[in-house]
Write an enzyme that holds these catalytic residues in place. Structure first.
Site, PDB file in Angstrom:
ATOM      1  N   ASP A   1       0.849  -0.945  -0.099  1.00  0.00           N
ATOM      2  CA  ASP A   1      -0.045   0.122  -0.057  1.00  0.00           C
ATOM      3  C   ASP A   1       0.686   1.171  -0.004  1.00  0.00           C
ATOM      4  O   ASP A   1       1.877   1.282   0.695  1.00  0.00           O
ATOM      5  CB  ASP A   1      -1.010   0.126   1.442  1.00  0.00           C
ATOM      6  CG  ASP A   1      -1.849  -0.850   1.500  1.00  0.00           C
ATOM      7  OD1 ASP A   1      -2.961  -0.974   1.872  1.00  0.00           O
ATOM      8  OD2 ASP A   1      -1.644  -2.171   0.785  1.00  0.00           O
TER       9      ASP A   1
ATOM     10  N   HIS B   1      -0.883   4.552  -0.345  1.00  0.00           N
ATOM     11  CA  HIS B   1      -1.888   5.597   0.047  1.00  0.00           C
ATOM     12  C   HIS B   1      -1.738   7.003  -0.271  1.00  0.00           C
ATOM     13  O   HIS B   1      -1.662   7.569   0.634  1.00  0.00           O
ATOM     14  CB  HIS B   1      -2.362   5.067   1.229  1.00  0.00           C
ATOM     15  CG  HIS B   1      -3.177   4.011   1.772  1.00  0.00           C
ATOM     16  ND1 HIS B   1      -4.434   3.997   0.929  1.00  0.00           N
ATOM     17  CD2 HIS B   1      -3.293   2.854   2.182  1.00  0.00           C
ATOM     18  CE1 HIS B   1      -5.035   2.956   1.244  1.00  0.00           C
ATOM     19  NE2 HIS B   1      -4.082   2.058   2.009  1.00  0.00           N
TER      20      HIS B   1
ATOM     21  N   HIS C   1      -8.883  -0.003  -2.443  1.00  0.00           N
ATOM     22  CA  HIS C   1      -9.083   1.330  -2.784  1.00  0.00           C
ATOM     23  C   HIS C   1      -9.050   1.967  -4.095  1.00  0.00           C
ATOM     24  O   HIS C   1      -9.343   3.043  -4.546  1.00  0.00           O
ATOM     25  CB  HIS C   1      -8.017   2.189  -1.903  1.00  0.00           C
ATOM     26  CG  HIS C   1      -8.419   2.394  -0.523  1.00  0.00           C
ATOM     27  ND1 HIS C   1      -8.912   3.400   0.286  1.00  0.00           N
ATOM     28  CD2 HIS C   1      -8.164   1.560   0.510  1.00  0.00           C
ATOM     29  CE1 HIS C   1      -9.148   3.207   1.402  1.00  0.00           C
ATOM     30  NE2 HIS C   1      -8.954   2.045   1.700  1.00  0.00           N
TER      31      HIS C   1
ATOM     32  N   HIS D   1      -3.881  -8.257  -3.530  1.00  0.00           N
ATOM     33  CA  HIS D   1      -3.974  -7.279  -2.353  1.00  0.00           C
ATOM     34  C   HIS D   1      -4.536  -7.654  -1.039  1.00  0.00           C
ATOM     35  O   HIS D   1      -3.925  -7.289   0.023  1.00  0.00           O
ATOM     36  CB  HIS D   1      -4.876  -5.967  -2.953  1.00  0.00           C
ATOM     37  CG  HIS D   1      -4.964  -5.132  -1.989  1.00  0.00           C
ATOM     38  ND1 HIS D   1      -3.960  -4.118  -1.676  1.00  0.00           N
ATOM     39  CD2 HIS D   1      -5.790  -4.605  -1.051  1.00  0.00           C
ATOM     40  CE1 HIS D   1      -4.311  -3.152  -0.673  1.00  0.00           C
ATOM     41  NE2 HIS D   1      -5.624  -3.463  -0.191  1.00  0.00           N
TER      42      HIS D   1
ATOM     43  N   SER E   1     -20.036  20.055  -7.612  1.00  0.00           N
ATOM     44  CA  SER E   1     -20.115  21.305  -7.322  1.00  0.00           C
ATOM     45  C   SER E   1     -19.729  21.869  -5.967  1.00  0.00           C
ATOM     46  O   SER E   1     -19.500  23.136  -5.545  1.00  0.00           O
ATOM     47  CB  SER E   1     -21.241  22.058  -7.931  1.00  0.00           C
ATOM     48  OG  SER E   1     -22.120  21.493  -7.194  1.00  0.00           O
TER      49      SER E   1
ATOM     50  N   GLU F   1     -18.129  24.064   3.324  1.00  0.00           N
ATOM     51  CA  GLU F   1     -18.242  25.041   4.627  1.00  0.00           C
ATOM     52  C   GLU F   1     -18.514  24.321   5.703  1.00  0.00           C
ATOM     53  O   GLU F   1     -17.888  24.482   6.874  1.00  0.00           O
ATOM     54  CB  GLU F   1     -19.403  25.998   4.348  1.00  0.00           C
ATOM     55  CG  GLU F   1     -18.825  27.202   3.718  1.00  0.00           C
ATOM     56  CD  GLU F   1     -20.079  28.384   3.438  1.00  0.00           C
ATOM     57  OE1 GLU F   1     -19.654  29.114   2.835  1.00  0.00           O
ATOM     58  OE2 GLU F   1     -20.909  28.199   4.152  1.00  0.00           O
TER      59      GLU F   1
END
Lengths: 721, 159
Positions: free
Chosen positions: A192, A194, A254, A305, A662, A709
Site C-alpha cells: 500500500d 496510499h 481502494h 492485495h 460542485s 463550509e
C-alpha cells in the site's frame, strides 16, 4: 561493548541472590554493581511501559480505522437497500434516485472517449510543467518525477491522455499477470502506498527506477488518505507504459470509486483539477476496473492485495471479465436476478448487481415486508415492491407528483442475455472471488469466516492458506492491505507475507514502510524505511508520545460522539444516583457503548485525569470531553454527537448526491436522504432535529448546502489539510 | 495482614488479563515468553532480571514451549500485585544510583563511563538498550549524561 544477546545471570561478577531486593543491599558490596542494577531495573521498566503504550496506541488506531470501514459498508448497504426496494413510480422520482446512486454509471466506450476527450484541450504556453507525448519514453518519467518533486502539476490534457493510453494497455492484460525472475535478476514488490508520494520517491531512490533490469510489482491501494494519490497514479501508469514487461500493478480495494468518495481521492482530484476533475475521475474509474487482480512470480508466489478465502479459485479468476466490477463494494441480493442474465443499465456497459454473501436479514427495517409473489410475473412483482416500499418511505413520494400510472422500474432492471459465451458461474460467484481477493485478512485461527470488521471478504486461517498453496503448487502468498509496524510481517508459518509500503501511516512515527525483493531463489529480502525527516530526529519516547497523542485525540472524539449512550450506560452503574462510578464500571460501560475491544484499564490514565476516592464523576468527565471539541453554540449537543459520529458517512452521502462535484446540494435532497439514512442506521433524529441539521449547514441561507463550509465549520476536515 | 474485598481482586485480575491480551497476538490466551517482562513491568512492577526469571519459573510449563498460558500466569501475577512485590524505585534512590557512578561528583557521567558500567556491571544492558538510553540521555555536545536533568525529564514522561 556488550553483545546483542540478553543478559545471562551467570555472567554476573556478583550474582544477585534469589528474591534479593537490590535496594536493601549494603552499600559496601560493590556499589557500582548495585547502582548499575538499579538503573537497569528502572530503565527496563520504563521501556516496557513505552512498549505497552505503543501497542495500545496501535490498537486504538486500528479499531477506529476498522470501525470506520464498517460504517462505510453500512452506508453501502443502505444505498443498495434503496436500490433494491425503492421502485420509483414516476420519471421524476426515478431521476432523483438514479441521480443518487448511479454515480457509478459506466459509459460505453465511445461515450467515454467523447466525454473524456482531451485532444481539443489546449495547453497554454505559460504552462511550465512536463509535456507528454506518446509513446512515452524514460525521459518523460524522469521529467515527471522531477516536476512532482518541485510540486508542479501535470496539465489535465496530459493526465487524460495518459489515462486513455493506460486503459488501452490494461485492457490487453490478463487478470493474473505472470512475472519471471529469469529475465530480471530480482522482482521488487511494494505494498500500500496510499497517496504517500514521498515513500514512492524513497523506494525509487533506494532501489532504483523501474527498468528492463528492474521489475516491480505494486500491490494495490495506490490512492486515498495520503495527499498525493494522483501523482502516484501518474507515476505508476507512466512507468507501466514505458516498461510494460517489467512493471505490474494489482488492483487494491481502494482502486474503487465508491471507496474514493469517502477516503479522500475524489476530493483530491477535484481540488487539484477544478475544471477537468470530473472527467479525470471518470477516466480513472474506468482504468481501475481494468487493473489486473493478481500477479504470479515464477508460478510459485501469488501476489494479491487482500488475501484469499476457502472458495478462491484461480481458474475462475483467470477467466472472469474483471472490468465488469467497477465498484466491488456495491452488491446486495437482487430479487429478480437470474442465473444467465446480466443486468444492464440503460446507459451503458454491463453493470453488475451481484448478490451479496451476507444474508438478507441484514435489511431489517420495520415493518417486515410481506412475502413476495413469484418473480416471474413482473407486474405482480412490481406492485408488491411498491406496496412494501410505500409503507416504509411514504414521505419520499410527497416530494414529487405521483399520480402517474405505475411504470416498469427501468433504471436498473433492463435485462439482456450476456453477449459472451456462457460461463457457468453466477455473477455472485464471480463477484465473491474478487471481493475476497481484495478485502480478506489472515487470522491466526484455522477456518474461514466472514470479515465482519471490514464488512467485505473473509478472515482466512493457516489451513486455508495451506490448501491454496497445495492446490496450485505455490510456495507462499504476498499480500498487503494491513498496516504493519515494521512495514512487513509473516504469518501462517511464514507462508503469508504482508508488505506495507506507506510509512508513518497513522501519524509521524507510527510505523515503518517496507518493500521486498525476490531473486530466482524466491528468498525474500526486506528494506524498511520511514520517509519523514522528523521521524528520524525524534527519540523513541517522542515518537511514541506523538503517535499516542494523536490516537487519544481520535479516541476522545469518538467518546464524545457517544455522549448520550455513555450517560445511560454510566447511570446503569450508578443506581444510587451519586453521580460517581468506580473505574471498573467506567471501563465496562465504555466498552459496552463503543465496542472497540480496547484495553480500557490500560488506557484509563490517559483518558480519566481526576478521580475522587477512586471514583469518577462521570458528568463532569463528559463535560470536559465536550469542551475539547470546539462546537457551534446554537447546535444542540445531541445533534453534534450525530454529526461527529457519522461525519464520514455524511461526507460520502454529500459526494454521492453532488454528482456534478460542485460542492452544493439542495436542502431537499439532503434532508430526505439523511432521513432515510438515519432510519436505516437506527439513529434517533426527530424531524425537527433534521431541520436543525439542515439549517445549521446552510450558513448563507440560500437553500443550498455548501458542504465544504459545513465540514470546515465543524472541524470535520482532518487537521492535516 | 490485609483483607482484600472480592471486588478488588476481581479488578486486579481484569487489569492483568487486559495487559496480557495486548500481547496475545494469536488470541488464544498465550503470549511469547519474551514478552512477560513487558507485561509484568507495565502493570507497575520493577523486577530485576533475576526476579523476572524467578517468576517465569513459576509460570512456565514443565516442558517450556516458548509460550506462557494465561491460566498459569494469572494467579501468580495476582499474588505479585497483592503482595506489592517488585516495588517501584523512588526518584531519590535512582538519583543516588547515578551519583554512585559519578566518581568525581561533578553532576555528570561521561558516555564511556556510563556505557562501561551499564553494559558490564549489574544485569548488563544489550547494545540496543544502551543505544536507546543514550539517544535520550546523552548531551551530544559534551558527550556526557547530566543525570539530574535526565531523571527529571523521564519522571515527567512517566506520569
Amino acid at each position: 561493548m556488550g553483545s546483542g544477546s540478553s543478559a545471562n545471570p551467570t555472567n554476573y561478577k556478583y550474582s544477585l541472590q534469589k528474591s534479593e531486593n537490590v535496594q536493601t543491599l549494603p552499600d559496601e558490596t560493590h556499589p557500582a554493581f548495585k547502582a548499575a542494577v538499579l538503573i537497569q531495573q528502572w530503565y527496563r521498566r520504563y521501556v516496557a511501559r513505552l512498549e505497552m503504550r505503543r501497542r495500545c496506541t496501535w490498537r486504538i488506531f486500528q479499531s477506529i480505522e476498522y470501525a470506520c470501514e464498517q460504517d462505510q459498508i453500512k452506508l453501502h448497504n443502505f444505498f443498495s437497500y434503496l436500490m433494491d426496494h425503492f421502485t420509483p413510480s414516476s420519471s421524476k422520482e426515478r431521476d432523483f434516485i438514479s441521480r443518487m446512486f448511479i454515480s457509478g454509471e459506466s459509459f460505453k466506450e465511445a461515450e467515454l472517449e467523447k466525454y473524456c476527450d482531451y485532444e481539443s484541450m489546449e495547453v497554454p504556453d505559460s504552462y511550465t510543467g512536463p509535456r507528454l507525448s506518446f509513446p512515452l519514453l524514460p525521459d518523460h518519467a524522469t521529467a515527471l518525477l522531477e516536476a512532482f518533486k518541485q510540486k508542479q502539476q501535470l496539465h489535465a490534457r496530459y493526465v487524460l491522455n495518459l489515462l486513455h493510453e493506460t486503459r488501452k494497455h490494461l485492457k490487453q492484460l490478463p487478470n493474473i499477470s505472470h512475472v519471471s525472475t529469469c529475465y530480471s535478476e530480482e522482482v521488487t514488490v511494494c505494498g500500500d502506498l496510499h497517496g504517500q508520494l514521498d515513500d514512492l520517491f524513497f523506494i525509487f531512490y533506494k532501489n532504483g527506477l523501474p527498468s528492463p533490469s528492474k521489475s516491480y510489482v505494486f500491490n494495490g491501494d495506490f490512492v486515498d488518505r495520503g495527499k498525493q494519490s494522483l501523482e502516484i497514479l501518474i507515476v505508476l501508469f507512466t512507468f507501466l507504459l514505458i516498461y510494460p514487461k517489467e512493471v505490474h500493478l494489482n488492483r487494491g480495494n481502494h482502486e474503487d470509486h465508491m471507496v474514493n468518495l469517502r477516503y479522500g481521492f475524489a476530493k483530491e482530484v477535484m481540488q487539484k483539477y477544478k475544471v477537468h476533475g470530473k472527467k479525470i475521475l471518470k477516466m480513472i474509474q474506468n482504468v481501475f476496473c481494468w487493473l489486473p487482480l493478481a500477479t504470479l512470480i515464477d508460478q510459485k508466489v501469488l501476489i494479491i492485495h487482500g488475501g484469499i478465502s476457502d472458495t478462491t479459485d484461480l481458474d475462475m479468476l483467470q477467466k472472469i471479465q474483471r472490468n465488469k466490477f467497477i465498484s466491488v463494494l456495491r452488491g446486495k441480493k437482487r430479487k429478480e436476478s437470474n442465473k444467465d442474465v446480466e443486468i444492464q443499465e440503460i446507459n451503458g456497459e454491463s453493470k453488475v448487481e451481484a448478490e451479496s454473501s451476507e444474508s438478507e436479514s441484514d435489511l431489517s427495517l420495520s415493518p417486515q415486508p410481506r412475502p413476495a409473489p413469484s418473480i416471474t410475473n413482473r407486474l405482480e412483482f412490481s406492485k408488491w415492491l411498491r406496496q412494501t416500499v410505500q409503507e416504509q418511505i411514504e414521505w419520499c413520494r410527497q416530494l414529487v407528483d405521483s399520480e402517474s400510472e405505475p411504470e416498469e422500474p427501468t433504471y436498473s432492471s433492463v435485462v439482456s442475455l450476456t453477449e459472451l459465451d456462457t460461463q457457468c458461474w453466477t455473477h455472485q460467484e464471480e463477484w465473491k472471488q474478487i471481493l475476497d481477493i481484495l478485502w480478506s485478512d489472515p487470522m491466526p485461527q484455522e477456518g474461514c469466516r466472514v470479515n465482519t470488521v471490514r464488512g467485505g471478504g473473509c478472515y482466512f486461517g493457516p489451513d486455508v492458506t495451506d490448501k491454496i498453496l497445495e492446490k496450485y503448487n505455490l510456495q507462499f502468498l504476498i499480500r498487503s492491505h494491513e498496516c504493519k509496524h515494521e512495514g512487513y510481517e509473516f504469518c501462517h508459518n511464514r507462508k503469508v507475507l504482508t508488505i506495507f509500503s506507506a510509512s508513518n501511516y497513522y501519524e509521524i512515527g507510527s510505523n515503518r514502510g517496507a518493500y521486498v525483493k525476490l531473486g530466482p531463489d524466491l528468498v525474500p529480502h526486506f528494506v524498511q524505511y520511514q520517509a519523514s525527516k522528523t521521524a528520524h530526529t525524534l527519540t523513541m519516547t517522542q515518537r511514541i508520545s506523538r503517535v499516542e497523542e494523536s490516537a487519544f485525540r481520535a479516541l476522545r472524539e469518538k467518546l464524545f460522539a457517544h455522549t448520550s449512550a455513555l450517560i445511560s450506560a454510566f447511570k446503569a452503574y450508578d443506581k444510587d444516583n451519586t453521580g460517581k462510578i468506580s473505574l471498573s464500571s467506567w471501563a465496562m460501560a465504555v466498552e459496552s457503548v463503543l465496542h472497540l475491544g480496547l484495553p480500557w484499564r490500560m488506557l484509563r490514565p490517559q483518558l480519566v485525569r481526576s478521580t475522587v476516592d477512586g471514583m469518577l464523576e462521570y458528568k463532569s468527565w463528559l463535560d470536559d470531553l465536550a469542551m475539547e471539541q470546539r462546537s457551534q453554540e446554537h447546535i444542540q449537543s445531541s445533534l453534534l454527537e450525530v454529526i461527529y459520529r457519522n461525519r464520514s458517512n455524511l461526507e460520502t452521502i454529500f459526494r454521492i448526491i453532488d454528482r456534478d462535484h460542485s460542492g452544493l446540494i439542495s436542502f431537499e435532497e439532503f434532508r430526505q436522504t439523511w432521513k432515510l439514512f438515519s432510519t436505516h442506521m437506527n439513529i434517533e433524529l426527530t424531524d425537527d432535529g433534521i431541520d436543525d441539521l439542515v439549517r445549521s449547514i446552510d450558513f448563507n441561507k440560500d437553500g443550498n448546502i455548501d458542504f465544504n463550509e459545513f465540514l470546515e465549520a465543524f472541524r470535520l476536515v482532518k487537521q492535516s489539510q | 495482614m490485609f483483607l482484600f474485598a472480592d471486588g478488588a481482586v476481581a479488578e486486579i485480575e481484569k487489569k492483568i488479563i487486559e495487559a496480557f491480551e495486548v500481547f496475545d497476538h494469536e488470541c488464544n490466551k498465550t503470549v511469547d515468553v519474551r514478552e512477560i517482562g513487558s507485561i509484568v513491568r507495565s502493570l507497575g512492577c520493577f523486577p530485576t532480571e533475576a526476579e523476572l526469571h524467578e517468576l517465569l519459573a513459576k509460570v512456565e510449563e514443565e516442558e517450556p514451549t516458548g509460550y506462557i498460558n494465561l491460566e498459569k500466569f494469572l494467579p501468580v501475577m495476582t499474588k505479585v500485585l497483592l503482595d506489592r512485590s517488585y516495588q517501584p524505585i523512588p526518584e531519590d534512590v535512582l538519583l543516588h544510583a547515578f551519583e554512585a557512578l559519578d566518581e568525581n561528583k561533578c553532576g555528570y557521567i561521561t558516555k564511556e563511563e556510563l556505557v562501561k558500567y551499564l553494559t558490564e556491571e549489574g544485569e548488563p544492558f544489550t547494545q540496543e538498550e544502551m543505544e536507546d538510553m543514550l539517544s535520550t540521555a546523552l548531551d551530544p555536545e559534551t558527550n556526557t549524561v547530566r543525570y539530574r536533568d535526565y531523571i527529571s525529564m523521564m519522571i515527567v514522561d512517566e506520569t
